[in-house]
Design an enzyme around this catalytic site. Structure first.
Site: not given
Length: 536
Positions: A209, A215, A266-267, A353, A384, A499
């Site tokens: 955005k 990253e 974002g999420r 978040e 398992h 950050k």
């Protein structure tokens, strides 16, 4: 509307009294056919079976009262209509609308928020035109070949939701089309993906955005370098999904640009261009819009005021019962579908978040528990692995099972009298019953205490439509819970400190540190870098 603190809602004290002696799922005859039938809700193609929660009618009535007192549906409707919900009163905050539902409110003449819905329609039209050009051969590589692969570069909400959707719906991929994702700043992530594709026939969709996400910017540069080394022009292969006016909003550097907007976090962005570009490439436009249709159906269903007919509200209040009154700090999301491999990871971000907050909407520290720790893996693999703790561990973990009656590919056979899909669903149903009922045994090692709550979500098949329903269901469950706890579910200040410290460490590593900073013996950053042998 009033935003009251959770303990100030009158129903809270009554629910605390109910929690002193909650429903015991191991009580003989409790899980009768009558209870199983009564504690069942059908909505948008999904059955919710919640008889194996530690609830009774009185608790459900009080949870309804709690939802009403907190004005949860009213606030949800206000959110959809554009009220500024991303804010903390009296303190600097993002001060934004929360309109992720507008990204799929494209099927009605009178949407809840016409302006944002029109922007969603415009972006969808742009996507449709772009996909048609790819399909018709109007857009090709320099050898006039079609593109067969798309790589999405993004992190957080620009990766987890879109990745979960593409994996979930890979069975419906158009022939000859595949997608990959690069998210981690770990260079091995990008190297491994790039080594496995034909770059000349690959599009790269870069999603950020702000256009400045560390990253994503780093991985985009790695991608551009790979294209240049291969003798290819990156501008003919790389797309951008970004905010208007961001550094990435530059037609000279990208084959095509799609826009995302500040009012979608974002999420919550998987049904915006953040997820739709890559999903559209994989499935085609029409199938992708089916996902939006399913999400929109649940958006509308979530407006129902009666909790027993509103699936996300019922799940939200059940979760609050487990978290705040039965003191259960975690939640396991357990899809009995390999296609939903990364869906728990998406929900982990979306929930933790959003509701991993300790400050109210008025800027005060909370005096009650908020979001749970969310985790999970597909069954039957999990059986398992960690189910031992679920059944016999000292920590009680509420579970939400997700299953489907039919498989996606239709490739199934009878082995020992039943199909693989029947075995899968039988295992899911059995786990829910086993957690609830337990089993007594004179050998303490074989004793199962039971009384461990769970719910089951069951649909016919995992399709684009049902995936959209499922996605929106959990989005709304999370929003309802945040509203009830009187916290802001739409910012994420908690990721900023790390950050900032990383930037300080990177400055030291590059050799550009300020000589006036604290000496090494008192600077934890310098000590850690020296210890790790990373300083330039």
């Amino acid at each position: 509307m009033q935003f009251l603190n959770f303990p100030d809602l009158p129903a809270v004290e009554k629910l605390r009294k109910e929690a002193a002696l909650p429903c015991d799922l191991t009580e003989p005859g409790l899980l009768s056919s009558g209870r199983l039938s009564r504690y069942h809700l059908f909505s948008c193609g999904f059955d919710l079976l919640y008889a194996t929660q530690r609830l009774n009618d009185r608790v459900l009535d009080r949870l309804q009262k709690l939802a009403d007192e907190a004005q949860l549906v009213d606030k949800f409707l206000a959110m959809k209509r554009g009220e500024v919900m991303n804010r903390i009163e009296g303190f600097a905050s993002e001060e934004r609308q929360v309109l992720h539902t507008s990204s799929r409110d494209v099927f009605r003449d009178a949407p809840d928020h016409p302006g944002s819905a029109q922007q969603a329609k415009d972006q969808l039209a742009h996507l449709r035109t772009f996909l048609q050009k790819l399909e018709s051969g109007a857009i090709t590589n320099k050898h006039n070949e079609s593109f067969t692969t798309m790589i999405q570069v993004g992190i957080g909400g620009s990766d987890l939701g879109p990745r979960a959707l593409c994996l979930a719906l890979a069975a419906y991929a158009r022939p000859g089309h595949r997608v990959h994702f690069i998210s981690n700043v770990d260079p091995d992530d990008a190297a491994a993906v790039l080594a496995g594709v034909d770059l000349s026939r690959t599009l790269v969709n870069v999603v950020s955005k702000s256009g400045t996400t560390l990253e994503t910017v780093t991985n985009e540069q790695l991608v551009r370098l790979a294209y240049e080394r291969a003798g290819l022009d990156p501008a003919r292969h790389i797309l951008a999904v970004t905010g208007q006016g961001s550094p990435m909003d530059d037609p000279s550097r990208y084959l095509a640009t799609f826009h995302m907007f500040d009012y979608i976090g974002g999420r919550y962005s998987a049904t915006s261009m953040v997820g739709m570009v890559t999903l559209g490439f994989l499935l085609g436009y029409d199938a992708s819009v089916e996902l939006l249709s399913g999400a929109h159906a649940m958006d509308v269903a979530a407006e129902e005021r009666n909790m027993r007919r509103n699936m996300p509200l019922l799940m939200a209040m059940t979760g609050i019962w487990n978290r705040n009154f039965l003191d259960m700090p975690t939640l396991a999301i357990l899809p009995y579908s390999q296609a939903l491999l990364r869906f728990p990871a998406h929900l982990q971000q979306c929930d933790m978040e959003s509701n991993g907050k300790s400050v109210t909407r008025q800027g005060e520290f909370v005096r009650w528990q908020t979001g749970p720790v969310v985790w999970g893996e597909p069954g039957t693999n999990g059986q398992h692995a960690f189910y031992q703790l679920l059944h016999q561990g000292t920590e009680i973990v509420p579970a939400e099972f997700i299953g489907f009656r039919r498989c996606q590919y239709g490739s199934d056979f009878i082995v020992k009298g039943t199909t693989s899909q029947q075995k899968l669903v039988a295992n899911m149903l059995a786990q829910s019953l086993a957690l609830a009922q337990g089993r007594t045994n004179d050998n303490p090692n074989k004793h199962f205490p039971g009384n461990r709550p769970s719910s089951i979500l069951l649909a016919d098949r995992l399709t684009p439509y049902s995936m959209g329903v499922l996605l929106a269901l959990y989005e709304h469950r999370i929003v309802f819970q945040g509203l009830c706890w009187n916290i802001n579910s739409f910012d994420q200040e908690g990721v900023q400190l790390g950050k900032a410290l990383a930037e300080r460490l990177l400055t030291e590593m590059s050799g550009n540190g300020d000589s006036g900073e604290r000496p090494a013996e008192t600077s934890p950053e310098k000590f850690l870098l020296r210890l790790a042998n990373l300083k330039k």
